[in-house]
Design a protein around this motif. Structure first.
Motif, PDB file in Angstrom:
ATOM      1  N   ASN A 187      -3.882   2.570  -4.751  1.00 27.85           N
ATOM      2  CA  ASN A 187      -2.835   2.709  -3.596  1.00 27.85           C
ATOM      3  C   ASN A 187      -2.010   1.641  -3.641  1.00 27.85           C
ATOM      4  O   ASN A 187      -1.187   1.524  -2.694  1.00 27.85           O
ATOM      5  CB  ASN A 187      -3.964   2.884  -2.208  1.00 27.85           C
ATOM      6  CG  ASN A 187      -2.914   3.252  -1.031  1.00 27.85           C
ATOM      7  OD1 ASN A 187      -2.018   4.040  -1.293  1.00 27.85           O
ATOM      8  ND2 ASN A 187      -3.268   2.742   0.004  1.00 27.85           N
TER       9      ASN A 187
ATOM     10  N   HIS B  73       0.677  -1.108   0.021  1.00 26.66           N
ATOM     11  CA  HIS B  73       0.041   0.199   0.034  1.00 26.66           C
ATOM     12  C   HIS B  73       1.048   1.166  -0.196  1.00 26.66           C
ATOM     13  O   HIS B  73       1.577   1.345   0.764  1.00 26.66           O
ATOM     14  CB  HIS B  73      -0.866   0.215   1.245  1.00 26.66           C
ATOM     15  CG  HIS B  73      -1.948  -1.045   1.170  1.00 26.66           C
ATOM     16  ND1 HIS B  73      -1.702  -2.254   1.834  1.00 26.66           N
ATOM     17  CD2 HIS B  73      -3.173  -1.105   0.710  1.00 26.66           C
ATOM     18  CE1 HIS B  73      -2.808  -3.135   1.607  1.00 26.66           C
ATOM     19  NE2 HIS B  73      -3.682  -2.508   0.897  1.00 26.66           N
ATOM     20  N   LYS B  74       0.686   2.063  -1.063  1.00 32.97           N
ATOM     21  CA  LYS B  74       1.663   3.263  -0.948  1.00 32.97           C
ATOM     22  C   LYS B  74       1.344   4.138   0.088  1.00 32.97           C
ATOM     23  O   LYS B  74       2.402   4.799   0.899  1.00 32.97           O
ATOM     24  CB  LYS B  74       1.184   3.946  -2.372  1.00 32.97           C
ATOM     25  CG  LYS B  74       1.506   3.286  -3.804  1.00 32.97           C
ATOM     26  CD  LYS B  74       1.276   4.161  -4.781  1.00 32.97           C
ATOM     27  CE  LYS B  74       0.951   3.304  -6.211  1.00 32.97           C
ATOM     28  NZ  LYS B  74       0.444   4.100  -7.264  1.00 32.97           N
ATOM     29  N   VAL B  75       0.016   4.280   0.503  1.00 36.32           N
ATOM     30  CA  VAL B  75      -0.175   5.145   1.511  1.00 36.32           C
ATOM     31  C   VAL B  75      -0.613   4.322   2.635  1.00 36.32           C
ATOM     32  O   VAL B  75      -1.496   3.343   2.323  1.00 36.32           O
ATOM     33  CB  VAL B  75      -1.460   6.159   1.319  1.00 36.32           C
ATOM     34  CG1 VAL B  75      -1.748   6.833   2.593  1.00 36.32           C
ATOM     35  CG2 VAL B  75      -0.740   7.253   0.203  1.00 36.32           C
ATOM     36  N   ARG B  76      -0.349   4.111   4.036  1.00 40.46           N
ATOM     37  CA  ARG B  76      -0.789   3.342   4.863  1.00 40.46           C
ATOM     38  C   ARG B  76      -2.159   3.436   5.141  1.00 40.46           C
ATOM     39  O   ARG B  76      -2.836   4.764   5.124  1.00 40.46           O
ATOM     40  CB  ARG B  76      -0.289   3.638   6.271  1.00 40.46           C
ATOM     41  CG  ARG B  76       1.138   3.283   6.295  1.00 40.46           C
ATOM     42  CD  ARG B  76       1.733   3.944   7.658  1.00 40.46           C
ATOM     43  NE  ARG B  76       3.072   3.440   7.927  1.00 40.46           N
ATOM     44  CZ  ARG B  76       3.762   3.806   9.195  1.00 40.46           C
ATOM     45  NH1 ARG B  76       3.184   4.373  10.222  1.00 40.46           N
ATOM     46  NH2 ARG B  76       4.830   3.342   9.512  1.00 40.46           N
ATOM     47  N   HIS B  77      -3.043   2.195   5.040  1.00 38.99           N
ATOM     48  CA  HIS B  77      -4.427   2.323   5.147  1.00 38.99           C
ATOM     49  C   HIS B  77      -4.796   2.613   6.621  1.00 38.99           C
ATOM     50  O   HIS B  77      -5.926   2.962   6.831  1.00 38.99           O
ATOM     51  CB  HIS B  77      -4.966   1.182   4.544  1.00 38.99           C
ATOM     52  CG  HIS B  77      -4.585  -0.176   5.045  1.00 38.99           C
ATOM     53  ND1 HIS B  77      -5.083  -0.619   6.063  1.00 38.99           N
ATOM     54  CD2 HIS B  77      -3.496  -0.858   4.801  1.00 38.99           C
ATOM     55  CE1 HIS B  77      -4.573  -1.989   6.373  1.00 38.99           C
ATOM     56  NE2 HIS B  77      -3.588  -1.915   5.447  1.00 38.99           N
ATOM     57  N   ARG B  78      -4.131   2.008   7.557  1.00 41.59           N
ATOM     58  CA  ARG B  78      -4.381   2.168   9.083  1.00 41.59           C
ATOM     59  C   ARG B  78      -5.884   1.650   9.442  1.00 41.59           C
ATOM     60  O   ARG B  78      -6.454   2.264  10.221  1.00 41.59           O
ATOM     61  CB  ARG B  78      -4.129   3.551   9.395  1.00 41.59           C
ATOM     62  CG  ARG B  78      -2.815   3.990   9.594  1.00 41.59           C
ATOM     63  CD  ARG B  78      -2.387   4.991  10.184  1.00 41.59           C
ATOM     64  NE  ARG B  78      -1.056   5.607  10.102  1.00 41.59           N
ATOM     65  CZ  ARG B  78      -0.076   5.466  10.996  1.00 41.59           C
ATOM     66  NH1 ARG B  78      -0.443   5.004  12.016  1.00 41.59           N
ATOM     67  NH2 ARG B  78       1.053   5.849  10.702  1.00 41.59           N
TER      68      ARG B  78
ATOM     69  N   LYS C 103      10.999   0.327   1.482  1.00 44.37           N
ATOM     70  CA  LYS C 103       9.650   0.997   1.882  1.00 44.37           C
ATOM     71  C   LYS C 103       9.468   0.850   3.687  1.00 44.37           C
ATOM     72  O   LYS C 103       8.973   1.885   4.091  1.00 44.37           O
ATOM     73  CB  LYS C 103       8.558  -0.048   1.497  1.00 44.37           C
ATOM     74  CG  LYS C 103       7.206   0.163   1.787  1.00 44.37           C
ATOM     75  CD  LYS C 103       6.807   1.434   1.328  1.00 44.37           C
ATOM     76  CE  LYS C 103       5.192   1.726   1.826  1.00 44.37           C
ATOM     77  NZ  LYS C 103       4.513   2.711   1.219  1.00 44.37           N
TER      78      LYS C 103
ATOM     79  N   LEU D  82      -9.345   2.623   1.752  1.00 43.99           N
ATOM     80  CA  LEU D  82      -7.876   2.925   1.280  1.00 43.99           C
ATOM     81  C   LEU D  82      -7.252   1.616   0.938  1.00 43.99           C
ATOM     82  O   LEU D  82      -6.304   1.405   0.251  1.00 43.99           O
ATOM     83  CB  LEU D  82      -7.649   3.736   2.200  1.00 43.99           C
ATOM     84  CG  LEU D  82      -5.941   4.131   2.006  1.00 43.99           C
ATOM     85  CD1 LEU D  82      -6.037   4.888   0.627  1.00 43.99           C
ATOM     86  CD2 LEU D  82      -5.308   5.024   3.165  1.00 43.99           C
TER      87      LEU D  82
ATOM     88  N   GLU E 177       8.748   4.327   5.839  1.00 45.09           N
ATOM     89  CA  GLU E 177       7.606   4.282   6.783  1.00 45.09           C
ATOM     90  C   GLU E 177       8.212   4.655   8.156  1.00 45.09           C
ATOM     91  O   GLU E 177       7.417   5.469   9.115  1.00 45.09           O
ATOM     92  CB  GLU E 177       6.758   3.003   6.587  1.00 45.09           C
ATOM     93  CG  GLU E 177       5.998   2.967   5.465  1.00 45.09           C
ATOM     94  CD  GLU E 177       5.117   1.708   5.592  1.00 45.09           C
ATOM     95  OE1 GLU E 177       4.968   1.051   6.489  1.00 45.09           O
ATOM     96  OE2 GLU E 177       4.137   1.725   4.598  1.00 45.09           O
TER      97      GLU E 177
END
Length: 111
Positions: free
Chosen positions: A89, A73-78, A102, A83, A106
Motif C-alpha cells: 500500500n 499510502h496509496k489507500v488511506r489507512h484511517r 495526491k 493497512l 484525496e
C-alpha cells in the motif's frame, strides 16, 4: 499580468484572489485542533526507520521520476494498523507530487 476577480465566500464576504476568508481560517484551525498528532496517527520512530529503508530501495517518484522524499499510502489507512504497515500500500513520491497531485486527488475522493 491579469489578476483574478475577487470571490464571494459561502458566508457572504467578498474575498480577494489568493486570500482566505476568516471563516475558512477558523474552520481549518478547528479541524486541525481535532486532528490527532502525527505520532498519535502512527508515524513513530519505527515508521521513520521503515520509511527510510523503503526510500533507499525506491529512490524515484512513481509519478514523475524525481527524487522521492515521501512514502505515501496509496489507500488511506484511517488508523487501520494492518493497512498502515502493508508495504504493498506504499508508494514513493516526491514532495511536489505528494502535496499537489495526491492531496488534490484525496480531497476530490473524500466522502
Amino acid at each position: 499580468m491579469p489578476i483574478r476577480a475577487p470571490r464571494i465566500c459561502g458566508c457572504g464576504l467578498k474575498i480577494a484572489s489568493g486570500e482566505r476568508c476568516p471563516c475558512e481560517r477558523k474552520r481549518k484551525a478547528e479541524a486541525d485542533a481535532r486532528r490527532p498528532s502525527a505520532r498519535e496517527r502512527g508515524y513513530t520512530s519505527k515508521w521513520d526507520l521503515e520509511r527510510a529503508a523503503y526510500l533507499k530501495t525506491r529512490p524515484r517518484c512513481v509519478r514523475c521520476g524525481a527524487a522521492a522524499t515521501v512514502v505515501d499510502h496509496k489507500v488511506r489507512h484511517r488508523g487501520d494498523k494492518k493497512l498502515f504497515w502493508d508495504r504493498s500500500n506504499w508508494q514513493a513520491l516526491c514532495r511536489t507530487c505528494h502535496d499537489r497531485w495526491k492531496q488534490s486527488h484525496e480531497r476530490k475522493a473524500a466522502p
